[in-house]
Design an enzyme around this catalytic site. Sequence first.
Site, PDB file in Angstrom:
ATOM      1  N   ASP A  92       0.857  -1.176   0.000  1.00 28.42           N
ATOM      2  CA  ASP A  92       0.000   0.000   0.000  1.00 28.42           C
ATOM      3  C   ASP A  92       0.903   1.239   0.000  1.00 28.42           C
ATOM      4  O   ASP A  92       1.951   1.246   0.638  1.00 28.42           O
ATOM      5  CB  ASP A  92      -0.891  -0.045   1.246  1.00 28.42           C
ATOM      6  N   ASP A 266      -7.691  -7.483   0.198  1.00 31.59           N
ATOM      7  CA  ASP A 266      -6.922  -7.527   1.449  1.00 31.59           C
ATOM      8  C   ASP A 266      -7.804  -6.963   2.544  1.00 31.59           C
ATOM      9  O   ASP A 266      -8.686  -6.141   2.281  1.00 31.59           O
ATOM     10  CB  ASP A 266      -5.641  -6.695   1.350  1.00 31.59           C
ATOM     11  N   CYS A 304     -11.921 -27.914   8.416  1.00 32.70           N
ATOM     12  CA  CYS A 304     -10.717 -27.078   8.390  1.00 32.70           C
ATOM     13  C   CYS A 304      -9.493 -27.906   8.774  1.00 32.70           C
ATOM     14  O   CYS A 304      -9.530 -28.704   9.717  1.00 32.70           O
ATOM     15  CB  CYS A 304     -10.878 -25.904   9.354  1.00 32.70           C
ATOM     16  N   CYS A 306      -6.504 -26.493   9.589  1.00 30.23           N
ATOM     17  CA  CYS A 306      -5.520 -25.677  10.295  1.00 30.23           C
ATOM     18  C   CYS A 306      -5.154 -26.326  11.629  1.00 30.23           C
ATOM     19  O   CYS A 306      -5.825 -27.246  12.101  1.00 30.23           O
ATOM     20  CB  CYS A 306      -6.052 -24.257  10.518  1.00 30.23           C
ATOM     21  N   CYS A 309      -7.875 -26.423  14.391  1.00 29.91           N
ATOM     22  CA  CYS A 309      -8.975 -27.374  14.232  1.00 29.91           C
ATOM     23  C   CYS A 309      -8.525 -28.829  14.304  1.00 29.91           C
ATOM     24  O   CYS A 309      -9.271 -29.682  14.776  1.00 29.91           O
ATOM     25  CB  CYS A 309      -9.691 -27.121  12.901  1.00 29.91           C
ATOM     26  N   HIS A 335      -6.488 -20.039  12.048  1.00 24.84           N
ATOM     27  CA  HIS A 335      -7.760 -20.589  11.568  1.00 24.84           C
ATOM     28  C   HIS A 335      -8.473 -19.620  10.634  1.00 24.84           C
ATOM     29  O   HIS A 335      -8.956 -20.023   9.557  1.00 24.84           O
ATOM     30  CB  HIS A 335      -8.664 -20.917  12.753  1.00 24.84           C
TER      31      HIS A 335
END
Length: 386
Positions: A92, A266, A304, A306, A309, A335
């Site tokens: 940015d 984003d 999930c 991740c 999880c 997560h």
Amino acid sequence: MTGFRWVAEATDGAARAGTLHTAHGAVPTPTFMPVGTVGTVKAMTMDAVRSTGAGIVLGNTYHLMLRPGAERVRALGGLHKMMDWSGPILTDSGGFQVMSLGALRKLDQDGVTFQSHIDGSKHRLDPERSTAIQHALDATITMCFDECPALPASVERISESMRLSMRWAARSREAFIPRAGYGQFGIVQGGTEPQLRAESVRSLTDIGFEGYAIGGLAVGEGQELMFSTLDVTTPLMPEDKPRYLMGVGTPDDLLGSVQRGVDMFDCVMPSRAGRTARAYTERGTLNLRNARHASDARPLSPDCDCLACTRHSRAYLHHLFRCEEILGPMLLTWHNLSYYQRLMRGIRTAITDSSLDAHARHLRAEWATGDWTMDEMPQPVIPFPD
């Protein structure tokens, strides 16, 4: 420019699936970029970010110019090396952050003079300086320096701001140093005024960029007005270049924006939510501070993969936040970013299968259903390594 290109692969209505090719690798689109403002995605190692499936991350000129400084980043091998991220990085320009400083900044036709929010020191940003800093950082995608007025604002104020941003876009483009596989994006401004958005798109396409962003939305105008602004803006944007909606947003914001032709996003939302005990799931948002999770041995989500999880229960995550242990924000950020990447992959698959409308109806119905019941998601045995 040779080496930097976006290639369309499928469409479904206004939605597009494609691949963004850069000097630092290829990124399937639609894509969500985790926000790594100061060279780090908060509470995450870059290995953890990679594990979510993210292909591109975001950094910020304003923050990195203040700490540790663009020249120091250059001396350390550039932002990719310093933060351990070999994939593409979009930076940015710093314009939004500077404009948000209020009384600490002074705007003129050439740029902005401002005081650091850290120590009050005086600094100057203009299109040339912002572009040079992003070059020093080795940003794969450089953003034009622009002004983004707070909404609501008068049409006259929005018009003046947009035209100033277009003049700054031309100067940013002149200052940009072309390199194979690197690109620069212009930023469409104009508030929620269709005629100003159209004028901004024309101005930017006349200048010519590798990609085009939509700025000045998700600043309090509400989803309906944001979507209606996209409805009139994205059809005017070049079809063969990537389209990036800045600072957006919730899962439903992303879905609706993809349906309107946006390719890149984003937002701090998934990582910030992770630090405040909020988990995004296929069944909506959960607050892990709620007492109902205290004895719940189930994972956050049955689908999930991740670490939160596959290795931990809701009860454990609840315990971490109640005890204010830093591992709680780390696991929940992991997560949430995993969920956002999984969401985008599913949307991309639906576009290539020409089934996006049906997929969108399913997603929204599931979000509205609410958390899984015990019968729908039996308590698992949490796996442990050998």
